[in-house]
Design a protein around this motif. Structure first.
Motif, PDB file in Angstrom:
ATOM      1  N   THR A 176       0.815  -1.214   0.000  1.00  0.00           N
ATOM      2  CA  THR A 176       0.000   0.000   0.000  1.00  0.00           C
ATOM      3  C   THR A 176       0.850   1.266   0.000  1.00  0.00           C
ATOM      4  O   THR A 176       0.535   2.239  -0.693  1.00  0.00           O
ATOM      5  N   CYS A 177       1.947   1.262   0.759  1.00  0.00           N
ATOM      6  CA  CYS A 177       2.850   2.418   0.789  1.00  0.00           C
ATOM      7  C   CYS A 177       3.448   2.667  -0.590  1.00  0.00           C
ATOM      8  O   CYS A 177       3.478   3.801  -1.078  1.00  0.00           O
ATOM      9  N   HIS A 212       0.899  -6.019   1.488  1.00  0.00           N
ATOM     10  CA  HIS A 212       1.813  -5.460   2.481  1.00  0.00           C
ATOM     11  C   HIS A 212       1.162  -4.171   2.972  1.00  0.00           C
ATOM     12  O   HIS A 212       0.953  -3.235   2.194  1.00  0.00           O
ATOM     13  N   CYS A 213       0.828  -4.153   4.236  1.00  0.00           N
ATOM     14  CA  CYS A 213      -0.045  -3.122   4.804  1.00  0.00           C
ATOM     15  C   CYS A 213       0.791  -2.061   5.528  1.00  0.00           C
ATOM     16  O   CYS A 213       1.175  -2.235   6.685  1.00  0.00           O
ATOM     17  N   PHE A 240      -6.805   2.091   4.291  1.00  0.00           N
ATOM     18  CA  PHE A 240      -6.890   0.748   4.855  1.00  0.00           C
ATOM     19  C   PHE A 240      -8.349   0.326   5.023  1.00  0.00           C
ATOM     20  O   PHE A 240      -8.690  -0.853   4.857  1.00  0.00           O
ATOM     21  N   ARG A 241      -9.215   1.292   5.303  1.00  0.00           N
ATOM     22  CA  ARG A 241     -10.655   1.006   5.370  1.00  0.00           C
ATOM     23  C   ARG A 241     -11.164   0.541   4.006  1.00  0.00           C
ATOM     24  O   ARG A 241     -11.925  -0.428   3.908  1.00  0.00           O
ATOM     25  N   TYR A 255       0.079  -8.149   5.681  1.00  0.00           N
ATOM     26  CA  TYR A 255       1.329  -8.242   6.431  1.00  0.00           C
ATOM     27  C   TYR A 255       1.862  -6.832   6.719  1.00  0.00           C
ATOM     28  O   TYR A 255       2.181  -6.089   5.789  1.00  0.00           O
ATOM     29  N   LEU A 256       1.953  -6.482   7.983  1.00  0.00           N
ATOM     30  CA  LEU A 256       2.539  -5.199   8.368  1.00  0.00           C
ATOM     31  C   LEU A 256       4.054  -5.231   8.192  1.00  0.00           C
ATOM     32  O   LEU A 256       4.708  -6.201   8.584  1.00  0.00           O
TER      33      LEU A 256
END
Length: 276
Positions: A176-177, A212-213, A240-241, A255-256
């Protein structure tokens, strides 16, 4: 429901990853088989392999991240060859261990065009898959942030990379980043829908297997890979919502890879669960 997890250390033994994931309340996890900035692998005994396989039976969606040193796009033949060797070695081990996903950054086109870099990645993977075809482990191409030379930064490039191997176990892991830093406005409903529509028309939404969060320390289109804790970066919680509530993305493992500070893995997981 999405499965939420973290990247954990494999220091000491790959067996330790299970307990470390459990301690922070993760449902899935990711780890490195070796130091991400070293070529040399640590020895893994046959006993460790068997223990890992037994413990794995109670866990789904375990992911291994390839070392950062790998560059399948390199014009340096020795570096590309070494990258292929390590990739192949780790992929075989992942398959032996029953690891679900082997994730890697496609590569960097240093001193060459993006087109040539993409050709080199395809050639490198042809060497890998002609030598070994995984029976269980799925190889995931991770999207990149668009820093100079980055390949796989958008869905068009990911499509070119995946297409030659569409009959094999391959897919995409969305960071996401990276997506936000590249320029996808996934923190708005309009931007997220455009992102998803582009995925559907290129790689196919079903090819996206994991997320990948990570929040971003750089603004939209900043083209730098700088991860931040969930909700504390430029993306905020809305991105993220949108992912977690989406009919397709809500069924994926997350996965953080946020900074390893104090008890932040647990805090970030709590934030994601509060969104759910």
């Amino acid at each position: 429901m999405p499965r939420l997890g973290v990247h954990v250390s494999s220091a000491g033994s790959i067996i330790n990853t299970f307990e470390r994931a459990k301690q922070v309340g993760a449902e899935v996890f990711q780890f490195f088989l070796r130091s991400p900035r070293a070529w040399k692998a640590k020895d893994i005994s046959p006993e460790e392999v068997e223990t890992f396989k037994k413990l794995k039976k109670s866990w789904d969606y375990i992911m291994v991240h390839a070392p950062y040193l790998l560059n399948l796009a390199s014009q340096d033949d020795s570096l590309r060859k070494k990258s292929v060797e390590v990739f192949l070695e780790e992929l075989k081990l992942c398959d032996l261990l029953g690891v679900d996903y082997y994730n890697f950054h496609p590569g960097t086109a240093k001193g060459i065009s993006d087109e040539e870099g993409i050709r080199n990645i395809i050639r490198s993977l042809e060497e890998v898959f002609s030598t070994y075809t995984p029976k269980h482990t799925c190889v995931l191409f991770e999207n990149t942030a668009g820093e100079k030379g980055d390949l796989g930064k958008n869905f068009e490039e990911l499509k070119k990379l995946i297409e030659p191997f569409k009959d094999l176990k391959v897919g995409v892991c969305i960071d996401t980043c990276h997506a936000f830093a590249y320029g996808y406005a996934i923190n708005t409903a309009e931007g997220f829908n455009a992102f998803k529509k582009e995925a559907e028309s290129t790689v196919g939404i079903e090819s996206i297997k994991a997320v990948h969060c990570n929040d971003s320390k750089v603004p939209l289109g900043g083209k730098k890979d700088r991860h931040e804790h969930i909700g504390l970066g430029y993306m905020g919680t809305q991105a993220f919502r949108l992912f977690l509530k989406d009919p397709y993305f809500s069924n994926l493992p997350y996965y953080l890879e946020t900074p390893k500070e104090d008890d932040w893995d647990r805090k970030n997981l709590q934030t994601l669960r509060s969104i759910l």
